[in-house]
Scaffold this active site. Sequence first.
Site, short mmCIF file in Angstrom:
data_model
loop_
_atom_site.label_atom_id
_atom_site.label_comp_id
_atom_site.label_asym_id
_atom_site.label_seq_id
_atom_site.Cartn_x
_atom_site.Cartn_y
_atom_site.Cartn_z
N GLN A 114 -4.05 2.10 -6.51
CA GLN A 114 -4.95 3.15 -6.04
C GLN A 114 -4.55 4.52 -6.55
O GLN A 114 -5.18 5.52 -6.22
CB GLN A 114 -4.96 3.15 -4.50
CG GLN A 114 -5.53 1.88 -3.90
CD GLN A 114 -5.43 1.86 -2.38
OE1 GLN A 114 -5.01 2.82 -1.75
NE2 GLN A 114 -5.80 0.73 -1.78
N HIS A 120 -2.54 3.99 -0.88
CA HIS A 120 -2.56 4.95 0.23
C HIS A 120 -1.97 6.31 -0.18
O HIS A 120 -1.04 6.81 0.45
CB HIS A 120 -1.83 4.40 1.46
CG HIS A 120 -2.48 3.19 2.04
ND1 HIS A 120 -2.03 2.61 3.21
CD2 HIS A 120 -3.56 2.46 1.66
CE1 HIS A 120 -2.79 1.56 3.49
NE2 HIS A 120 -3.72 1.45 2.56
N GLU A 154 -11.40 5.81 10.91
CA GLU A 154 -11.55 6.90 11.87
C GLU A 154 -12.18 8.14 11.24
O GLU A 154 -11.94 8.44 10.07
CB GLU A 154 -10.19 7.31 12.45
CG GLU A 154 -9.51 6.24 13.27
CD GLU A 154 -8.19 6.70 13.84
OE1 GLU A 154 -7.55 5.91 14.54
OE2 GLU A 154 -7.80 7.87 13.61
N TYR A 210 -2.24 11.92 15.33
CA TYR A 210 -3.44 11.07 15.33
C TYR A 210 -3.13 9.58 15.48
O TYR A 210 -4.02 8.75 15.33
CB TYR A 210 -4.30 11.40 14.10
CG TYR A 210 -4.93 12.76 14.29
CD1 TYR A 210 -6.17 12.90 14.87
CD2 TYR A 210 -4.20 13.91 14.01
CE1 TYR A 210 -6.71 14.14 15.14
CE2 TYR A 210 -4.72 15.17 14.27
CZ TYR A 210 -5.98 15.27 14.84
OH TYR A 210 -6.50 16.50 15.13
N TYR A 259 -4.33 -7.27 8.34
CA TYR A 259 -5.14 -8.10 7.43
C TYR A 259 -4.90 -9.58 7.66
O TYR A 259 -5.72 -10.42 7.26
CB TYR A 259 -4.85 -7.71 5.98
CG TYR A 259 -5.28 -6.31 5.65
CD1 TYR A 259 -6.62 -5.94 5.66
CD2 TYR A 259 -4.34 -5.32 5.36
CE1 TYR A 259 -7.02 -4.64 5.38
CE2 TYR A 259 -4.72 -4.02 5.07
CZ TYR A 259 -6.07 -3.70 5.08
OH TYR A 259 -6.45 -2.41 4.82
#
Length: 390
Positions: free
Chosen positions: A103, A170, A263, A273, A284
């Site tokens: 990513q 991430h 979210e 948070y 998963y």
Amino acid sequence: MKKQIFSIGVLPLLAGLLISTDALSNVHINKDTPVSKKVAKSSTEGLKVETVVTGLNVPWGIAFLPNGDMLVTERTGQLRLIHEGKLVAEPIQGLPPIVSKGQGGLLDIKLHPNYAKNGWIYFTYSSPAAEGETGKGSNTALMRAKLVGNSLTEQKVVFKATPNVTTNHHYGGRIAFDRAGFLYLTVGERGQQDEAQKLTTFQGKVVRLHDDGTVPKDNPFVGKDGARPEIYSYGHRNPQGFVINPTTGDLWEHEHGPQGGDEVNILKKGANYGWPAITFGIGYDNSVISPDTARAGMEQPVTYYRPSIAPCGMTFVTSKKFPDWKGNLLIGSLKFNYIKRCVIKNNKVVSQETIFENIGRVRDIKEGPDGNIYVAIESTGSIVKISPEK
């Protein structure tokens, strides 16, 4: 310009769907979440979707220059210019070393609010470990530079998340400026979820800086032992949507949950948070990450998605070309290839609509200087424009 019209419809929002009933047997379900409400009729009649350019390699971020030209980042590590509606063949030169893996790659891009005067362009990327840095692998970095001709000049790394991590996912990487000119950056937890609750690292954090990378004196953790002074909020997973509400000035952020639990949050200074101590998702492998969806001292989302939509990119609508959408929040979906239109009242999502189904994997959404809405589509390597038919 090639015109493409997509089928439009409304899908039910499956807020109450349980992914693996056994795995969620101890998880509290917020039945009053705004995601359970939806509009009854599509609002996209009279709108069209046109392809602006194709041939991009995983477009990730969009920024508009004052003359209407568009800068587009490609996750594979190139910065491209769209001039007068056409993709310039040669990529812009002068980028730093970038780890384009998993990513990671070249991510978001944002112009300084006073770009017309100072010429600063900010972009994020997965930066390889350099000599003297802690850890192996890479982490999220923020650089600013100026565009001269087809090259970047005066490059400066204004922030680099530490330590470096060997995982390749991430990264977060979204950029925002608030009304006071402070610079914000989202950093994902890089797959090391427990780090999101620690103030000693940048994993799973939103950082707040001056535009030159220095730390504001009023940041919430300045002077606190064992805490990074750059941190503004923490307990995040992988935030890939970040925008200022133009009406209130609030910072809105969305982030990927695991299996379920994406979210949408309004950020508060110094707030936690919750990830991974609280979550509306599961692992998963259907394992329970946490039995709790709420704990004292941890913020609740404005809304959440279960099953996950894999949100990426978002914008508030201000354009007069979309009068029925004024003040609405548009959120892209990587997983389901559509856009969510969220009606916002008093900082709450009061209704939602699924629009432009099958538009493709959405990476970014921006309102252009011409008042139209532009969407970066990863799966087709294209930028498309949403505008009124008349």
